[in-house]
Motif scaffolding. Structure first.
Motif, mmCIF file in Angstrom:
data_model
loop_
_atom_site.group_PDB
_atom_site.id
_atom_site.type_symbol
_atom_site.label_atom_id
_atom_site.label_comp_id
_atom_site.label_asym_id
_atom_site.label_seq_id
_atom_site.Cartn_x
_atom_site.Cartn_y
_atom_site.Cartn_z
ATOM 1 N N GLN A 121 24.482 -4.756 4.685
ATOM 2 C CA GLN A 121 23.723 -5.811 4.017
ATOM 3 C C GLN A 121 22.879 -5.163 2.943
ATOM 4 N N SER A 122 22.904 -5.731 1.739
ATOM 5 C CA SER A 122 22.090 -5.196 0.654
ATOM 6 C C SER A 122 21.965 -6.235 -0.449
ATOM 7 N N THR A 123 21.172 -5.892 -1.449
ATOM 8 C CA THR A 123 21.068 -6.690 -2.658
ATOM 9 C C THR A 123 21.611 -5.842 -3.797
ATOM 10 N N THR B 211 23.094 -5.934 -8.091
ATOM 11 C CA THR B 211 22.956 -6.660 -9.344
ATOM 12 C C THR B 211 24.344 -6.962 -9.884
ATOM 13 N N PRO C 129 20.336 -10.619 -9.233
ATOM 14 C CA PRO C 129 20.456 -10.088 -7.874
ATOM 15 C C PRO C 129 21.396 -10.947 -7.024
ATOM 16 N N ARG C 130 22.125 -10.269 -6.179
ATOM 17 C CA ARG C 130 23.061 -10.974 -5.290
ATOM 18 C C ARG C 130 22.985 -10.329 -3.908
ATOM 19 N N GLN C 131 22.856 -11.168 -2.886
ATOM 20 C CA GLN C 131 22.864 -10.695 -1.508
ATOM 21 C C GLN C 131 24.311 -10.413 -1.097
ATOM 22 N N SER D 131 26.713 -9.147 2.179
ATOM 23 C CA SER D 131 26.793 -8.930 3.616
ATOM 24 C C SER D 131 28.268 -8.835 3.991
#
Length: 93
Positions: free
Chosen positions: A33-35, A37, A42-44, A46
């Motif tokens: 899981q991260s954010t 670019t 920004p985009r999550q 998972s």
């Protein structure tokens, strides 16, 4: 080039098995899981993915605790059944 470096958490580890060549192999399930670019926004992210460790890398993999984030390096290949991808782990840091 087919190289993947992924910080992920080990959520499942199978029992040690052996390849036809006699190498130890361990099936894994990893989560990430991260954010990131994307296009300046920004985009999550998972994901959960199947992975396998074969040979000497099974030693550090077997020593890992479940849930802690670890850096895995390796390559992607098609699953044996042709459905999806499998991450072949070659290094653990």
């Amino acid at each position: 080039m087919n190289r993947l470096v992924l910080t992920a958490s080990l959520v499942e580890r199978g029992a040690t098995r052996y390849t036809p060549a006699g190498l130890p192999a361990v099936d894994l399930r990893l989560t990430h899981q991260s954010t990131v670019t994307e296009d300046g926004k920004p985009r999550q992210v998972s994901l959960e993915m199947r992975a396998v460790a074969i040979g000497e890398v099974t030693r550090p993999v077997l020593a890992l605790g479940l849930g802690a984030p670890v850096s895995f390096t390796g390559f992607l290949t098609a699953a044996r059944n042709g459905k999806g991808l499998v991450f072949h782990v070659t290094e653990v840091a």
